[in-house]
Design a protein around this motif. Structure first.
Motif, PDB file in Angstrom:
ATOM      1  N   VAL A   1       0.859  -1.184   0.000  1.00 35.16           N
ATOM      2  CA  VAL A   1       0.000   0.000   0.000  1.00 35.16           C
ATOM      3  C   VAL A   1       0.891   1.228   0.000  1.00 35.16           C
ATOM      4  N   ALA A   2       0.606   2.169  -0.889  1.00 36.98           N
ATOM      5  CA  ALA A   2       1.366   3.423  -0.939  1.00 36.98           C
ATOM      6  C   ALA A   2       0.678   4.468  -0.065  1.00 36.98           C
TER       7      ALA A   2
ATOM      8  N   VAL B   1       4.369   7.014  10.624  1.00 36.11           N
ATOM      9  CA  VAL B   1       4.257   5.603  10.260  1.00 36.11           C
ATOM     10  C   VAL B   1       5.014   4.708  11.231  1.00 36.11           C
ATOM     11  N   GLN B   2       6.100   5.210  11.814  1.00 34.33           N
ATOM     12  CA  GLN B   2       6.869   4.400  12.762  1.00 34.33           C
ATOM     13  C   GLN B   2       6.037   3.963  13.956  1.00 34.33           C
ATOM     14  N   THR B   3       4.998   4.688  14.251  1.00 31.45           N
ATOM     15  CA  THR B   3       4.101   4.316  15.347  1.00 31.45           C
ATOM     16  C   THR B   3       3.446   2.973  15.074  1.00 31.45           C
ATOM     17  N   LEU B   4       3.338   2.616  13.794  1.00 31.80           N
ATOM     18  CA  LEU B   4       2.706   1.351  13.427  1.00 31.80           C
ATOM     19  C   LEU B   4       3.713   0.209  13.369  1.00 31.80           C
ATOM     20  N   SER B   5       4.990   0.465  13.644  1.00 30.02           N
ATOM     21  CA  SER B   5       6.011  -0.573  13.529  1.00 30.02           C
ATOM     22  C   SER B   5       5.747  -1.690  14.533  1.00 30.02           C
ATOM     23  N   GLY B   6       6.072  -2.897  14.112  1.00 34.15           N
ATOM     24  CA  GLY B   6       5.846  -4.052  14.963  1.00 34.15           C
ATOM     25  C   GLY B   6       4.522  -4.740  14.701  1.00 34.15           C
ATOM     26  N   ILE B   7       3.648  -4.082  13.938  1.00 35.95           N
ATOM     27  CA  ILE B   7       2.380  -4.702  13.570  1.00 35.95           C
ATOM     28  C   ILE B   7       2.565  -5.348  12.197  1.00 35.95           C
TER      29      ILE B   7
ATOM     30  N   GLU C   1       0.906  -6.717   9.777  1.00 35.93           N
ATOM     31  CA  GLU C   1       0.174  -6.396   8.551  1.00 35.93           C
ATOM     32  C   GLU C   1       0.509  -5.009   8.018  1.00 35.93           C
ATOM     33  N   PHE C   2       1.252  -4.210   8.789  1.00 36.65           N
ATOM     34  CA  PHE C   2       1.622  -2.881   8.344  1.00 36.65           C
ATOM     35  C   PHE C   2       3.104  -2.801   7.956  1.00 36.65           C
ATOM     36  N   GLN C   3       3.682  -3.932   7.633  1.00 36.11           N
ATOM     37  CA  GLN C   3       5.064  -3.956   7.172  1.00 36.11           C
ATOM     38  C   GLN C   3       5.155  -3.799   5.653  1.00 36.11           C
ATOM     39  N   ASN C   4       4.012  -3.595   5.015  1.00 35.21           N
ATOM     40  CA  ASN C   4       3.968  -3.550   3.555  1.00 35.21           C
ATOM     41  C   ASN C   4       3.659  -2.142   3.043  1.00 35.21           C
ATOM     42  N   LEU C   5       4.067  -1.124   3.810  1.00 35.39           N
ATOM     43  CA  LEU C   5       3.725   0.245   3.462  1.00 35.39           C
ATOM     44  C   LEU C   5       4.877   0.945   2.750  1.00 35.39           C
ATOM     45  N   ILE C   6       4.551   1.646   1.680  1.00 30.75           N
ATOM     46  CA  ILE C   6       5.515   2.522   0.998  1.00 30.75           C
ATOM     47  C   ILE C   6       5.144   3.962   1.353  1.00 30.75           C
TER      48      ILE C   6
ATOM     49  N   ILE D   1      -5.793   1.888   5.976  1.00 34.03           N
ATOM     50  CA  ILE D   1      -4.988   0.779   5.472  1.00 34.03           C
ATOM     51  C   ILE D   1      -5.844  -0.472   5.312  1.00 34.03           C
ATOM     52  N   LYS D   2      -6.695  -0.735   6.279  1.00 34.31           N
ATOM     53  CA  LYS D   2      -7.557  -1.913   6.212  1.00 34.31           C
ATOM     54  C   LYS D   2      -8.542  -1.808   5.044  1.00 34.31           C
TER      55      LYS D   2
END
Length: 325
Positions: free
Chosen positions: A4-5, A34-40, A42-47, A133-134
């Motif tokens: 996801v971009a 975006v770093q706030t979402l790190s560790g989740i 399903e959110f490792q696929n973000l550009i 994102i979802k």
């Protein structure tokens, strides 16, 4: 892995309160958000793409045009399932509608933002980002055009408008209701958007198009001013069903006679315009003079559409058909 971009333009979502200025200003970078979402997982696929860091009132139609090019470039990539545009809320609906008009992809474009800045309790930016994102990753979002996702609610860019200056649920489709919701990480659609055709216009815009709001006793002075300054198009938020004070009509005819396209919408927050009334200044009188009815679009969206149509070299009949949604 499908990606996801995330395209950041700025807005309240990236702001904090400056103690010296006593107000919110741009403070957070896209990567910090975006770093706030790190560790989740399903959110490792973000550009992450930083388009700009502008407050919403600074976004122009030229920005929208350039943003559309960036969005379309991402959507053409096989690995991208959709794009999210992070945007300030003041003109968010105009950018969303612009993207809906010029996008040709079946992949979802989601626009989101934040009503509270990162210094406030109840900061809604991250929740809106996660929900977007979802929605973007949901197969059910394909073919629905550009979507606005705020406060766990999904709305069509054609129908939604900002209704409140501060409420978290400010973005509403007042006449038709939301398309769906995000509930417990599940994307649920209540209805389709078959009425919201994709315009698929070429991504170029004519900025000599203006917006006026009618009021009791209004005359034609503003219209004459626009004639003098070589306007190409004019959208008027008319009264009720699409009617104007008769004191505007002489100037209106002068505008039409010099080739200015006039689109009539209503200043009412819901309902479409129709040439019901044949009295002087009534909708039937206006269409007989050469005005175009703008359906149920509000003024700001009708202006975006007319700007695109004129730049695409549409004639009177083409523009009339364009507004028949």
């Amino acid at each position: 892995m499908k990606k996801v971009a995330l395209i950041f333009t700025g807005g309240t979502i990236a702001m904090k309160v400056d103690k010296d200025l006593h107000g919110a200003i741009p403070s957070l970078s896209p990567n910090e958000i975006v770093q706030t979402l790190s560790g989740i997982d399903e959110f490792q696929n973000l550009i992450v793409h930083e388009f700009s860091s502008k407050p919403s009132p600074s976004i122009t139609p030229i920005d929208m045009r350039n943003l559309a090019n960036v969005v379309n470039d991402y959507l053409e990539q096989d690995e991208i399932v959709g794009t999210i545009v992070v945007h300030g809320t003041d003109v968010l609906e105009e950018t969303a509608f612009y993207l809906n008009c010029v996008s040709t992809s079946n992949k979802p474009i989601v626009i989101t933002g934040s009503m509270k800045n990162a210094s406030e309790l109840g900061y809604d930016g991250l929740t809106n980002l996660v929900s977007s994102i979802k929605v973007c990753m949901s197969p059910d979002s394909l073919g629905k055009g550009t979507l606005v996702v705020m406060n766990d609610t999904i709305n069509s860019s054609v129908e939604v408008t900002k209704t409140h200056t501060m409420s978290l649920d400010t973005f509403r489709s007042m006449e038709f209701g939301p398309l769906g919701i995000i509930d417990h990480n599940e994307v649920i659609y209540y209805r389709d958007v078959t009425r919201n055709k994709k315009y698929q216009l070429t991504n170029k815009i004519n900025n000599a198009v203006y917006l006026l709001k009618a009021y009791a006793g209004m005359n034609g002075e503003f219209i004459d001013y626009l004639i003098e300054h070589e306007a190409r198009g004019l959208v008027i938020e008319a009264l009720g069903r699409g009617n104007l004070p008769p004191t505007m009509l002489d100037a209106l005819e002068r505008a039409i006679n010099v080739g200015i396209y006039i689109v009539i919408v209503s200043r009412c927050p819901a309902g479409r315009v129709l040439d019901t009334y044949a009295y002087e200044g009534g909708g039937k009188d206006l269409t007989n003079k050469g005005c175009i009815l703008g359906g149920s679009l509000n003024g700001q969206k009708a202006r975006i559409l007319l700007s695109l149509a004129i730049a695409n070299d549409f004639d009177f009949n083409d523009i009339t058909k364009l507004y028949k949604v």
